[in-house]
Write an enzyme that holds these catalytic residues in place. Structure first.
Site, PDB file in Angstrom:
ATOM      1  N   GLY A  53       0.702  -1.205  -0.079  1.00 11.59           N
ATOM      2  CA  GLY A  53      -0.044   0.012  -0.050  1.00 11.59           C
ATOM      3  C   GLY A  53       0.712   1.217  -0.129  1.00 11.59           C
TER       4      GLY A  53
ATOM      5  N   GLY B 248      -7.882  -6.561   4.012  1.00 17.07           N
ATOM      6  CA  GLY B 248      -8.691  -7.414   3.584  1.00 17.07           C
ATOM      7  C   GLY B 248     -10.089  -6.397   2.932  1.00 17.07           C
TER       8      GLY B 248
ATOM      9  N   TYR C  71       2.004 -12.607  -6.954  1.00 11.19           N
ATOM     10  CA  TYR C  71       2.404 -11.379  -6.765  1.00 11.19           C
ATOM     11  C   TYR C  71       2.560 -10.252  -5.574  1.00 11.19           C
ATOM     12  CZ  TYR C  71       2.301  -6.126  -8.502  1.00 11.19           C
ATOM     13  OH  TYR C  71       2.473  -4.806  -8.763  1.00 11.19           O
TER      14      TYR C  71
END
Length: 490
Positions: free
Chosen positions: A48, A128, A267
């Site tokens: 992030g 999530g 990834y």
């Protein structure tokens, strides 16, 4: 809202990847815990890049928080800021907005979120997505709750507020029993660091030991950066309560078969992390091996699309015997410099980030290995760059199956009709990208690389692979209510 309260827009040259969900980190029982959290968040920055936050607790001054837009290194390395976060207990979060107003993150959406309850204060951060957040929010609003953010994490706060349990830990259990979807949570009270993983264990959460203290982290690579010892993974459906005295474990949910996100191996996770007892790097290398076995082609060079295609390209080269080469070089210093470029700069597109090694590529038949194809826009640009450099042929090999379905468990996926593989056959995709060949690893091959020797058991899959198969392990309630059509059972 003033510009200072808004995040910068998503990077204009990274819109053709499935973006990481979020990263969470917490420390208890260590002096200057917030400094260790900042280091941990720095190691989780790949999960992030929009914003980050830290909340700490010190008995003399209480709870303190700092939430900022941008990179950890640009904010949480300043002594003046870190001095305002004292104490031996802290949690943190790095955010990519997968819920709320994407690309328009407000400072109130940046986690951890904090609330003062009748039984004490609590900060909470979540990795999530809750698939029933909209319906829960509507129910809570009708019962008098007032929401301050667009984050689905706030639903957990309001559910905790309405619980009649007499301590924070029990209120967290109450709240999380009401939610659906994927969640790994770190929370803190005045004395406890709490970690919870959803019953299917879709998102990762690790437990580490640092001196006499304890650490919770999304990935093991963040334990490494602070010198913490990896103890174990938090189990699916497990809740741990960490204090300076030790760790207590609970299982507050009905047991259910785990379905860990397989795209963490493809990834999301850093290659130097370990998940499920497997090295992420080695798993990606094995994906390349499977890809070479399933889809051989005559060529002169195997080149990764850096950096996410590198381990798979190495595996492909090793299995095929075709030399591995760095045909594309990544600019490691791009950062956020060009976050709002001029139109002239914007038209340079992917060339700002990647450059072709012309002397190596000219006259060669090149196999390009990438982790995925989402919209296909970046793949076309990279192909053009390779051909412009004088390559004779370009063959794409993709280290994941075709991405045909959106993710509702914490990944920012385009709508289904924006996913190239959902609207085209493989041959149509090859023609659209303008390459000599295009092949994906099979779902069975991906499972084999992840340690399932027999491949994917369609009756009993080991992972969440909904983005490839359309098999959603948790019903996406809110999206179905909005008209999304799930795949009919075979």
């Amino acid at each position: 809202m003033p510009d200072a309260d808004r995040a910068l827009p998503a990077h204009p040259f990274d819109d053709d990847k499935l973006h990481e969900e979020c990263g969470i980190f917490g420390v208890v029982g260590v002096q200057d815990a917030a400094n260790f959290v900042a280091l941990g968040l720095h190691a989780l920055q790949h999960r992030g890049q929009e914003a980050g936050g830290i909340v700490s607790y010190d008995p003399d001054v209480g709870f303190n928080s700092a939430r900022r837009f941008g990179y950890v290194r640009d904010n949480f390395t300043k002594a003046s800021l870190m001095d305002s976060l004292p104490g031996q207990l802290a949690i943190g979060h790095v955010r990519y907005s997968t819920s709320g107003s994407k690309g328009q993150t407000a400072i109130r959406d940046v986690q951890p979120l904090f609330a003062e309850f009748s039984v004490g204060g609590c900060a909470i951060a979540h990795n999530g997505n809750l698939t029933n957040a909209d319906s829960l929010k509507q129910e809570l609003i009708e019962r008098g709750s007032i929401f301050q953010s667009s984050s689905d994490t706030e639903c957990i706060i309001h559910l905790m507020a309405r619980s009649i349990q007499n301590n924070i830990s029990e209120r967290i259990k109450d709240a999380l029993r009401r939610v659906e979807g994927a969640f790994s949570v770190v929370a803190m009270t005045r004395s406890k660091l709490i970690g919870v993983r959803d019953p299917r264990g879709v998102r990762p959460l690790m437990l580490g030991k640092l001196g006499d203290g304890w650490v919770l982290s999304s990935e093991t690579c963040a334990l490494d950066i602070i010198g913490a010892e990896f103890v174990r993974e938090i189990e699916p459906g497990e809740m741990v309560i960490c204090t300076a005295q030790g760790v207590e474990s609970f299982h507050p949910f009905h047991p259910i078969k785990p379905r860990f996100c397989i795209f963490e191996y493809v990834y999301f996770s850093r290659p130097d992390s370990v998940i499920g007892g497997h090295s992420v790097y080695e798993t990606r290398r094995r994906i390349g091996v499977e890809l070479a076995k399933e889809n051989p082609v005559e060529a002169d060079l195997v080149c990764p699309v850096p950096d996410s295609g590198t381990p798979a390209a190495i595996g492909y080269s090793q299995e095929s015997g075709i030399p591995y080469a760095m045909g594309i070089i990544r600019n490691q210093y791009m950062g956020r410099t060009f976050i709002e470029p001029t139109e002239q700069i914007r038209n340079m597109g992917v060339r700002l980030k990647l450059n072709v090694n012309r002397a190596l590529i000219k006259g060669k038949r090149v196999i390009l290995v990438d982790d995925s194809v989402v919209r296909g826009t970046t793949s076309r640009k990279i192909k053009d760059m390779i051909l412009d450099a004088g390559a004779r042929e370009v063959h794409f090999r993709i280290a994941s199956p075709p991405t045909m379905w959106p993710c509702f468990y914490g990944v920012d996926t385009p709508e289904k009709d924006k996913l190239l593989a959902s609207t085209m056959t493989e041959d149509e995709m090859r023609a659209h990208l303008g390459v000599d060949s295009l092949k994906f690893v099979s779902l069975d091959g991906l499972y084999r690389a992840c340690g399932q020797k027999g491949g994917r058991d369609s009756a009993d899959p080991q992972f969440c692979d909904a983005c490839f198969s359309g098999d959603y392990p948790v019903k996406p309630t809110d999206m179905i209510d909005k008209g999304f059509k799930v795949k009919e059972p075979a």
